[in-house]
Structure formats: structure tokens, C-alpha cells
Design an enzyme around this catalytic site. Structure first.
Site, short mmCIF file in Angstrom:
data_model
loop_
_atom_site.label_atom_id
_atom_site.label_comp_id
_atom_site.label_asym_id
_atom_site.label_seq_id
_atom_site.Cartn_x
_atom_site.Cartn_y
_atom_site.Cartn_z
N CYS A 173 0.84 -1.20 0.00
CA CYS A 173 0.00 0.00 0.00
C CYS A 173 0.87 1.25 0.00
O CYS A 173 0.96 1.96 -1.00
CB CYS A 173 -0.93 -0.01 1.21
SG CYS A 173 -2.20 -1.28 1.15
N GLU A 215 4.04 1.28 2.20
CA GLU A 215 5.10 0.95 3.12
C GLU A 215 6.48 1.23 2.54
O GLU A 215 6.79 0.86 1.41
CB GLU A 215 5.00 -0.52 3.53
CG GLU A 215 3.68 -0.87 4.18
CD GLU A 215 2.58 -1.18 3.19
OE1 GLU A 215 1.91 -0.22 2.70
OE2 GLU A 215 2.36 -2.35 2.89
#
Length: 786
Positions: free
Chosen positions: A430, A432
Site C-alpha cells: 500500500c 510501506e
């Protein structure tokens, strides 16, 4: 799209995901024959080799890049060594509303006969749940947190450029050199290192065998076809498969096939959380593109066709099925392959190129579920690249997401990485952050921050289950000040985080011991030199993240209590607690007061934003710097995937006026409908969060299509992005779709099958979401650019 890509895209889009039991059967055969004969690293490598020698080889019509994890596109294997699905699990996959998979009845019977009897009690999931303490289980079942590794291997794996510089034969030479330099006299780990290194060499042989089998099959198909053009393509595929991955690539086509074989190897070896990503693939491909353009051996359309083939290959690889809580927290077919475009090069210069623009065009034309492109914007990024990305964003696919390269670099340097490694890094899954090709950055699961407030108000008891899951810090009516309440919240937070980390660390050692990943370890820097596995501290950097959910919800709830209970004193704590317990039944005027008369996060209101800062600082203090088992530490990041929906179901009514079981706020976004002063106010609120202290933050915004029609509108959108990033934002992404369209898609799903929406850190087909996830997206504020 040319005709080839149109056909391949149609097949990929229309093929329904299915479960293949081939890998499970092969692995069971291998373990029954060989378990106990070898060290675990060598056993895992030989198992990988057995799979590569025996799994079905598939080469489809029209394909230029070859290789599938299953026997055909969208056929997903299971990983019984990690999670041994029951027969009932497999039957459920056929029937469930969200992310269902076709599973043949005959395969279920064979799985029940051959696979389950061997792996039941031996799988990683069974081992974990047989050992965890009751205190952890109660907190887990109450929805205080989730645990990624309870059924999938630790994840976030992203490559740098190492596989374009070395073939697997080169890696084997380096492995042998490291074996020759082992010091058995002075190094007590020398014997363990030799086993790991030998396993790495075996895994290289396995991947080469897999490629050679594709070469042989391509030659067979070439001999069988009467179409000259296809025969030439198949012979070229055979040539390439005999070259890579054994040797480094020299052409654009070879480089793409090299990446794809490595990608397949890592996701066949183990089912890592959030798959594998190519990192800055535009930067890796640009030298090949430039060289071949100059030599006249490729043109732009051929390069675009080959990149399209990679996109479709990724889309063919649906995420392996999840069960239990993990299925509830992350309901998607997406395997989270994120492609980073733009950014910075290692030397700090702009990383965007013609290949970056081609990749954006491919994403626009194919608009598939995955891979998910992201654009990385530095102060050095040319405006035309950001505007090209904005042109795709306004199409309404929910991607590309946009990241602040300069912030991503600073986040990594803060925790001790070099500038060069940080620039080569970026984001995956997502949002990170990690050092590509050099780091194991492990997501351990989500933390339900509003739930921690709920148990604080109930003296450590979960109202949903009635079980004691926290500390006894006093009942809600006993708090005489907001600071006293907040102190109790902080104690509960520290307790829950420590409980989660204690079991995370146990699970981490379980994977290091029982599920090494020798092939993945080959392509991540420093694993060979250290003689250590990817899961055992082998990479240069080793980070654990806890993902914190619902900061908008918890901020607004605390703001409501502070405003109405302790400051204006128009509501008593006992009255509020009773209303929450009854889900505001009979207390609608009170609920409306909380919803309409409370300072909410996301409106550039210091009263709410200062509470957000306090919560964020508490999360940082509770998580950052806690030791993991690899000599490094935990950090926090702020994302939710779809877990904000699951966590909402585990939470009663909230003091901000939210009804029980409704979703939490997602990522670092404001609560749904709470951001009432426009997007500029949202980013100003978010800028008060010290995002450099995180490993990633996620901001969702929804815009009406009508406000992004003209080129001037796009410039305004780019300006919003640049402003947010100048204020210290990590990430922003946009849904560009109106409520009317979403409601029509609910009523007539077959007519809106292509409708992609941004869910959290990824896009998904709106009609693949269940009604709760659809409703959550509809509930987000429709913003306008002012």
C-alpha cells in the site's frame, strides 16, 4: 492496445480465479519422502527444485513473456506448509460473497485424501495457534489487532537492480566463494551458514531448470505451429529462456523475462504477504530501452507491448486465498504488486524517463486490477511527469497513487539507512517504505486504535465479548479530567502493543527456523555474504512494522469527549457511556450533537488536530524502537488496507457519533464525512503529523469527475499534491467518481464490471467488493478543488 494485447487483456480480465491443488500435491509428495533427511534450508530448496521440475508449464497463445505460478492463468496454488486449508475452507471459497474462487469438487476430495492428513498439525498456522497464550488470543479475537503471519509468510519483498547485473550462475559463483571462506574454527555459525548457502545454490539451479523447461516447451510449440510469425516468436522465447535467469539480460525483452522468472520463483517458493514487486522498473529498463532504440532493435510500440505483457502477467496472479480473520481484514484478489515510477536515482538525480511515461500509458489503457502503479514525486521531478500521472488519475481508476520521494528518503535515513540505499528504495504494498533489494520490511498486522479507547472506557473489558482484554485502568465515570482519561488510554495502548510484539517475535523465529526462503535470499543483498536467510536477519536492513488504524475515528472520539464531557460539561460521562452501549438507541439528539458540534480532524482545526498529534506521538512512543529478533526494531506506519471495515465490525458505537459496526476511518484519512472544509484543510491537518517518524501514511481523497475536466483542473490537482508534499506529506491518492455512478454500479453490477475504485492503498473492482466495502467508499466526502 494492439490486437495481441487486446486479446491477452480480455482473457486476463474475464478468467475467474480458481484454486489449483497441484503445488500442494507435489509438496506433500516431496515432504513425505524427504522430511527429516536434510537441514531445513536444504529441504526447502530441494522442495522448490521439485516444484520447478514437475509443475505444469503453460505458454498461452499470443504470449511474449512466459511463466505461471499455477498450471494456467488465474489458477492459484495453496501453501499447506503455511496454512492447511480444510475441505470446508475450500468449499467456502466457492460460495463466499467477496473474493470467491472456483474449486472443483474432485480437487477438494483429493485434497482431503492426500494433503490434509499430512499437513494438519504440521502447518505453520497450526504450530502458531497451538502455542500462543490465551491473553493474546482473547485480544486477537476481540479485534484489538490482527496478525499477518498467522497464515502467510512475512512479506514486502521488492527488488533493486541486482538481477539485471547478475545471472543466477553469477550468484552461484558468489555463493561458492562464500562457502570457501567460511571459518569453521572461529565462527560458531559456520555450519548453519553452509547449509543456508548450499540451499541458495540449489534454489538457483531450480529456477534455471524452470526456465529451461519453458524453453523446451516453446520449441515444441514452435514445431507444432504452422503460423510462421508465431513460430519465430516461440523460438525467440526459447532462446531467451535458455539465457535468463541463468545469465544476466542484455535486451529489453530479456530484462522483462528475467524479472518475471525471479518474481515467479519468490511467489512459488513461499506465499509472502503482499507478493513481490519490481521496484523502480522504469529505471531498471531505461538503459536497455535507450540502447536498443539507438541500435534500432526496438521501437517505442514494441517496448510498450512488452510492458503490457508484464502488466497482464501480474494480473494473472491472483492473491492466494485467505481464511479466518485474515480474509476479513483484507478481502481482495489483489496481490499488491506495486510498480514505482519516477522518483530519484541512486545519485539523487531525477529518475523519470521515457519508460516511465510508457508505463503510465500501459496502466491507462489496460486499467487492470494489478499491478498498481505509483508515481514518486521529488522537487526534482519534472512537472510534465506529474501532469501525465494526473491525466491518468482523472480517468477514475484510483491509480496511480502519488508519493513524496523526498519524504520517503528522509523516513529511511532517520532509521539509519544510507542516502544511496534510501533513494534506491521506495514503497510497496500500500504505502510501506523500504530499501529495495536490501531490506526485509515485515508487516506484522493492524492495530485497532479506536478499540483501545473502547476498552479504556470499559476498564479493560471488551464490550463485544465480555472478556477482559486490557488493563484495569478504571471505569469511564471515574475519570475526572481529559488528561486522566488519556493517561489510561496510553497505558492500555502500551499494554496491547507489548502483547502483540511478544507474540510477533515468537512467530518471527518460527518462520526463521521452519520456513526459510533460500531463493528469495539469493536476490536480496547481503544474505549471501552473511550466510543468513531473508527471514533470519540476512538482508542489510531488517524492519518490523505495526500498522495503526483509525486515527481519524479515535481523534474525533477523544475530541468529542474532551469538548462535551470535560470542557462544556453538557454531557455526563455516564450518559455518554450508556448511549454508546445502546448504540445511540433513544439518544439520536445526543448523537447529532456529537457529530455536528465536535471539532473534527481534517478541517485544519487546531482543537482536533492537536489531539491527533497527541495520539500519533503516543503510537510512536509505544511502537518505535521496540526490539525484534533480528537485532533491529519495530516502527509504525499508518494504513488500513480494508481492515478499517473489519475493525469497525468489532467496535461498538463511538463518541464521535459513529454507529456500532460501521467502518473506522482509513489510513490517516479523516473520518468519513468529517472533512467538511475542503481538500486544502485536509492536507493542512495532515501536515501537523510528523510523518517522517512513520514508515508510511495513507491519505484517501474523493473528487467529483466534474472538477477534473480541463487541463487547468489538472494543474490545480498537481498543485494540491506539490503543496501537501511541501508540507511533509508522505502519500495521497484519489477516487474520481461520483456517488450516483457508484449507486448505479450497485444496482447494475454487470454494466460496471470495469469500474475501478481506490479502496485503501490499492484499487479494486467496485463490483467485486461486498456491500459494506461499497458503502464505505460511497460514504467518503466528495471534494471539489477550490
Amino acid at each position: 492496445m494492439n490486437e495481441r494485447i487486446t486479446r491477452l487483456r480480455k482473457l486476463s480480465f474475464e478468467t475467474k480465479p480458481s484454486i489449483s491443488i497441484e503445488r500442494a500435491l507435489l509438496e506433500t509428495e516431496f515432504y513425505q519422502e524427504n522430511s527429516g533427511k536434510y537441514s531445513l534450508p536444504v529441504l526447502r530448496a530441494l522442495n522448490f527444485k521439485y516444484l520447478c521440475e514437475n509443475k505444469t508449464i503453460f505458454i498461452g497463445d499470443d504470449e511474449l513473456l512466459v511463466g505461471e505460478r499455477g498450471p494456467e492463468p488465474k489458477a492459484v496454488p495453496t501453501f499447506p506448509e503455511l496454512t492447511c486449508h480444510t475441505a470446508e475452507d475450500l468449499r467456502t471459497l466457492n460460495d463466499r460473497t467477496m473474493t470467491n474462487y472456483r474449486v472443483d469438487a474432485a480437487d477438494i476430495a483429493l485434497y482431503e485424501e492426500k494433503v490434509i492428513p499430512y499437513w494438519q498439525g504440521r502447518s505453520m498456522r497450526d504450530r502458531i495457534f497451538s502455542e500462543i497464550p490465551e491473553e493474546w488470543r482473547n485480544a486477537y479475537e476481540a479485534g484489538l489487532f490482527t496478525e499477518f503471519m498467522e497464515q502467510r509468510a512475512p512479506g514486502h519483498t521488492v527488488l533493486d537492480g541486482i538481477i539485471y547485473e547478475n545471472g543466477l550462475n553469477d550468484f552461484k559463483t558468489r555463493i561458492q566463494d562464500r562457502i570457501d571462506r567460511l571459518d569453521f574454527e572461529n565462527d560458531p555459525e559456520a555450519a548453519d551458514k553452509r547449509e543456508q548457502l548450499q540451499a541458495m545454490a540449489i534454489s538457483c539451479d531450480a529456477a534455471i531448470i524452470f526456465a529451461e523447461r519453458h524453453a523446451a516447451y516453446a520449441e515444441q510449440l514452435a514445431a507444432e505451429t504452422t503460423v510462421t510469425a508465431r513460430q519465430e516468436e516461440l523460438l525467440e522465447i526459447a532462446r531467451i529462456c535458455r539465457k535468463v535467469p541463468a545469465n544476466k539480460p542484455d535486451t529489453f525483452h530479456e530484462a522483462l523475462q528475467m524479472y518475471w522468472f525471479v518474481h515467479l520463483g519468490t511467489i512459488t517458493e513461499l506465499n509472502g504477504w503482499d507478493a513481490m514487486s519490481p521496484g523502480h522498473i522504469d529505471q531498471h529498463l531505461q538503459p536497455y530501452y535507450q540502447r536498443e532504440i539507438q541500435a534500432g532493435t526496438i521501437d517505442r510500440e514494441r517496448a510498450k507491448e512488452l510492458i503490457s505483457c508484464l502488466w497482464i502477467k501480474v494480473n494473472n496472479h491472483t492473491a492466494p486465498p485467505k481464511v479466518g480473520v485474515t480474509a476479513k481484514e483484507s478481502g481482495t484478489y489483489n496481490d499488491f504488486t506495486q510498480v514505482n515510477l519516477g522518483g530519484l536515482k541512486k545519485d539523487g538525480t531525477d529518475g523519470s524517463s521515457e519508460v516511465s511515461f510508457i508505463a503510465l500509458e500501459v496502466a491507462d489503457e489496460l486499467h487492470l486490477l494489478q499491478p498498481q502503479p505509483s508515481v514518486h514525486v521529488s522537487v526534482k521531478t519534472p512537472e510534465r511527469f506529474l501532469q501525465a500521472a494526473a491525466g491518468v488519475i482523472r480517468k477514475g481508476y484510483g491509480y496511480p497513487s502519488v508519493f513524496n520521494t523526498d519524504m520517503v528518503v528522509m523516513e529511511q535515513v532517520r532509521v539509519g539507512k544510507t542516502f544511496e540505499d534510501a533513494r534506491e528504495g521506495g514503497t510497496s504494498g500500500c504505502v510501506e517504505t523500504g530499501a529495495f533489494g536490501k531490506e526485509a520490511y515485515i508487516l506484522t498486522g493492524y492495530l485497532n486504535v479506536p478499540k483501545i479507547l473502547e476498552i479504556t472506557l470499559n476498564n479493560g473489558v471488551d464490550p463485544l465479548t465480555g472478556k477482559k482484554v486490557g488493563l484495569e485502568t478504571g471505569g469511564a465515570s471515574g475519570f475526572t479530567s481529559f488528561d486522566e482519561l488519556y493517561e489510561a488510554f496510553s497505558k492500555q495502548l502500551e499494554h496491547v502493543v507489548n502483547l502483540k510484539i511478544k507474540v510477533n517475535n515468537y512467530i518471527e523465529r518460527m518462520y526463521a527456523r521452519y520456513s526459510p526462503a533460500p531463493f528469495l535470499s539469493v536476490v536480496i543483498r547481503d544474505c549471501i555474504e552473511k550466510g543468513r536467510d531473508y527471514y533470519n536477519g540476512g538482508p542489510r536492513y531488517n524492519t518490523n512494522y505495526i500498522q495503526c488504524c483509525g486515527i481519524g475515528t479515535v481523534t474525533d472520539s477523544l475530541s468529542a469527549i474532551k469538548t462535551h464531557v470535560f470542557e462544556s460539561k453538557v454531557i455526563g460521562m455516564a450518559e455518554l457511556q450508556t448511549a454508546l452501549e445502546n448504540n445511540f438507541a433513544g439518544s439520536e439528539p445526543l448523537r447529532l450533537k456529537l457529530w455536528n458540534k465536535t471539532p473534527f480532524f481534517g478541517n485544519d482545526d487546531e482543537r482536533a488536530d492537536s489531539i491527533m498529534q497527541r495520539v500519533y506521538d503516543s503510537l510512536f512512543e509505544a511502537i518505535d524502537g521496540k526490539p525484534n529478533t533480528k537485532g533491529t526494531v519495530y516502527h509504525l506506519n499508518m494504513l488500513s488496507t480494508t481492515c478499517h471495515v473489519y475493525f469497525g465490525k468489532m467496535l461498538g458505537a463511538s463518541a464521535n457519533g459513529r454507529l456500532a459496526q460501521l467502518p473506522l476511518s482509513d489510513g490517516t484519512s479523516p473520518s468519513q464525512g468529517a472533512d467538511r472544509n475542503g481538500p486544502t484543510a485536509v492536507i493542512k491537518s495532515l501536515s501537523k503529523m510528523d510523518q517522517v517518524k512513520s514508515g508510511g501514511t495513507l491519505l484517501n481523497q474523493r473528487f467529483l469527475p466534474s472538477v477534473l475536466k480541463t487541463e487547468q483542473d489538472l494543474k490545480q490537482l498537481c498543485g494540491l499534491v506539490r503543496t501537501y508534499f511541501a508540507l511533509g506529506g508522505h502519500h495521497i491518492q484519489f477516487n474520481v467518481v461520483d456517488t450516483a455512478t457508484l449507486k448505479k454500479a450497485q444496482q447494475h453490477p454487470d454494466e460496471y464490471r470495469n469500474l475501478l475504485v481506490r479502496v485503501a492503498g490499492y484499487s479494486d473492482y467496485f463490483t467485486d467488493l461486498d456491500s459494506e466495502h461499497q458503502a464505505e467508499i460511497i460514504s467518503r466526502t466528495e471534494q471539489e478543488l477550490a
